[in-house]
Enzyme design. Structure first.
Site, PDB file in Angstrom:
ATOM      1  CG  ASP A 109       9.913  -1.057  -3.358  1.00  0.00           C
ATOM      2  OD1 ASP A 109      10.288  -0.343  -2.409  1.00  0.00           O
ATOM      3  OD2 ASP A 109       9.346  -0.607  -4.362  1.00  0.00           O
ATOM      4  CG  ASP A 142       0.933   6.077  -2.711  1.00  0.00           C
ATOM      5  OD1 ASP A 142       1.953   6.756  -2.503  1.00  0.00           O
ATOM      6  OD2 ASP A 142       0.708   5.005  -2.130  1.00  0.00           O
TER       7      ASP A 142
END
Length: 244
Positions: A13, A132
């Site tokens: 990330d 998500d």
């Protein structure tokens, strides 16, 4: 009989040019782990076949790490799944031009279903949709906004012919509290498409549990914080997942 293998996708990330991990997707909860290319090359050297590369700045609508991501993808010999801020033709085509094997759509799939359906039609299995989830409510825009009911959105994506889903329990991500097996089971009951699990993997036992879902349609798992925190090594994880 083919041995059931769980694909592992170590995560890198990227925020502000650094490899970071968040807790529950919260901006400001970053722990920095240095240069993204170093992390990605380390996973490649350890036997990864995939790297899950995320532009957090693009996901949170606060900038882009495109040039850096291009450099990372160019230096890797493994497949890359790219995620973060891919919301229109320009960002999607840009991501695919970087050389990503697969691109994750998140917010766009919730906010612009017509465009998402067109992207799925155009690019097929190059597109995965990231779902998500908090409970059964979807989170959008870097997890800061509600994005509707999971099962309603899934039905729409199934109709559009979505090739693959990446399912993250936002409440688990970056917490090392174990994956949400129940959510994954519910998801696998509702789609015949491959599903990739994300969020909460904390131990090799978690990977054993996830691998048990492979016969039901679980394809892989994204692993992040547990690797960076040293809970286990990638070669150990690959052994448990059935690779090597």
């Amino acid at each position: 009989m083919t041995e059931m293998i769980l694909e592992l996708l170590p995560a890198v990330d990227v925020a502000d040019g650094q490899a970071v991990r968040l807790v529950q997707g919260e901006a400001g909860s970053e722990t920095s782990y240095g240069a993204p290319i170093d992390a990605a090359l380390a996973w490649q050297q350890d036997g990864a076949e995939w790297v899950h590369l995320v532009d957090l700045d693009a996901a949170f609508d606060r900038g882009s790490n495109l040039a850096l991501l291009r450099d990372v993808v160019a230096q890797l010999n493994v497949k890359v799944e790219l995620s973060g801020g891919i919301r229109d033709d320009a960002s999607l085509e840009g991501a695919l031009k970087l050389g990503a094997e697969r691109v994750n759509l998140g917010t766009a799939a919730l906010e612009d279903p017509v465009w998402t359906a067109r992207a799925i039609e155009r690019f097929g299995d190059k597109i995965a949709v990231g779902l998500d989830v908090r409970g059964t409510t979807l989170a959008a825009r870097g997890w800061t906004k509600d994005g509707g009911d999971l099962w309603e959105v899934l039905a729409r994506l199934e109709d559009a012919g979505c090739a693959r889903y990446v399912v993250t329990d936002v409440t688990k991500d970056g917490t090392l509290r174990g994956p949400n097996i129940e959510l994954l089971q519910q998801m696998l009951e509702r789609t015949d498409r491959p599903v990739v699990a994300s969020g909460g993997v904390s131990s090799l036992d978690d990977l054993v549990q996830l691998r048990a879902l492979v016969p039901h349609g679980l394809e892989g798992a994204i692993v992040g914080k547990a690797l960076y925190a040293g809970a286990f090594t990638l070669p150990e994880a690959l052994d448990v997942a059935g690779r090597r």
